[in-house]
Design a protein around this motif. Sequence first.
Motif, PDB file in Angstrom:
ATOM      1  N   VAL A 101       0.837  -1.206   0.000  1.00 14.75           N
ATOM      2  CA  VAL A 101       0.000   0.000   0.000  1.00 14.75           C
ATOM      3  C   VAL A 101       0.869   1.253   0.000  1.00 14.75           C
ATOM      4  O   VAL A 101       0.597   2.222  -0.714  1.00 14.75           O
ATOM      5  N   LEU A 104       2.130   1.806  -3.509  1.00 18.33           N
ATOM      6  CA  LEU A 104       1.051   2.209  -4.418  1.00 18.33           C
ATOM      7  C   LEU A 104       0.563   3.628  -4.132  1.00 18.33           C
ATOM      8  O   LEU A 104       0.051   4.306  -5.029  1.00 18.33           O
ATOM      9  N   LEU A 282      -4.172   0.769  -7.071  1.00 17.76           N
ATOM     10  CA  LEU A 282      -4.361   0.839  -5.624  1.00 17.76           C
ATOM     11  C   LEU A 282      -5.788   0.454  -5.251  1.00 17.76           C
ATOM     12  O   LEU A 282      -6.005  -0.333  -4.318  1.00 17.76           O
TER      13      LEU A 282
END
Length: 306
Positions: A101, A104, A282
């Motif tokens: 995460v 991204l 994402l």
Amino acid sequence: MKSAYLIDAPIYVLRSHFAFFRPGAALPFQSRDGESQATHAVYGFTLFMLEMLLKQPTYIAAAFDGPLDKCWRKSIYNGYKENRGVPCDNVRYQMKACKAVTTLLGVRKCETQIYEADDIIASLCTSMTDDVQINIVSTDKDLVQLVTAPTRNMYHIHNGKEIILTKQQLQERWCVDTTQMVEFLSLVGDRADNIMGVPNVGPKKAQAILSRFPTVESALEHPELLEGVPVRGAKTLHTTLQDNKDTFDRNMQLIRLLSNIKPIANSKPADSRPQPPDYHELCDYLKSLGIATSAVINKLDKYCHA
């Protein structure tokens, strides 16, 4: 003034994990990638990272720990962090997802095999120029040693409120100069990391020593002055410190952070500039984790259109 947010990522992953975890209770989020893993920590961490990005920092980086069994501190003291349990499979899964995460979102992710997040943050501080206000995003007392100038703060968010601690405020809290924090912790020890301190030297005694002397070494060089420190047992302090010098020196090695890790310390501030997030990838990833809630997507949209 330019700003940098250097994030002690593992703390916020684990904080999110325990914020949602209740023994015996169902967890609110689960992955849809076939593994059916709990993903509540990734959810909380994603919201936290978006909150950081909405501050529109000039620079931002998230530091992660390397494997504990490969940590360079283990070669000095094998008992380092031995009191901590091995992370369960789910925590490892969520930590890995939080790293994905981070990337991204367009945030610089820093990790190595042998160094800890604290060392990486110290080296990131080295990479910054003097015109940058550095916010060390953590609650870890080990990082207080890095707040050595007015352009460095400890930073935290608690219950939605910013908590910013300057060098002066940290000195008032700990009753020692931030440049003496390594000496202080080496005297009193750090139970969280399984580092035992010098026997019979607690926080008040350590503060008294360091208020009179800049270092423990200088205190040992002046036994007659050390006897005058206003604490109980002052007359035996020199003997106590001298007899436990090996423990103290080992602690200094363990607690002092490395600020010259290459290539991080040699990188440019621009290497930590936030990049546009890969929005569609994402979103797809957040969906696969089962955490693409309106709260996350709304905050992501707000950041992308800021």
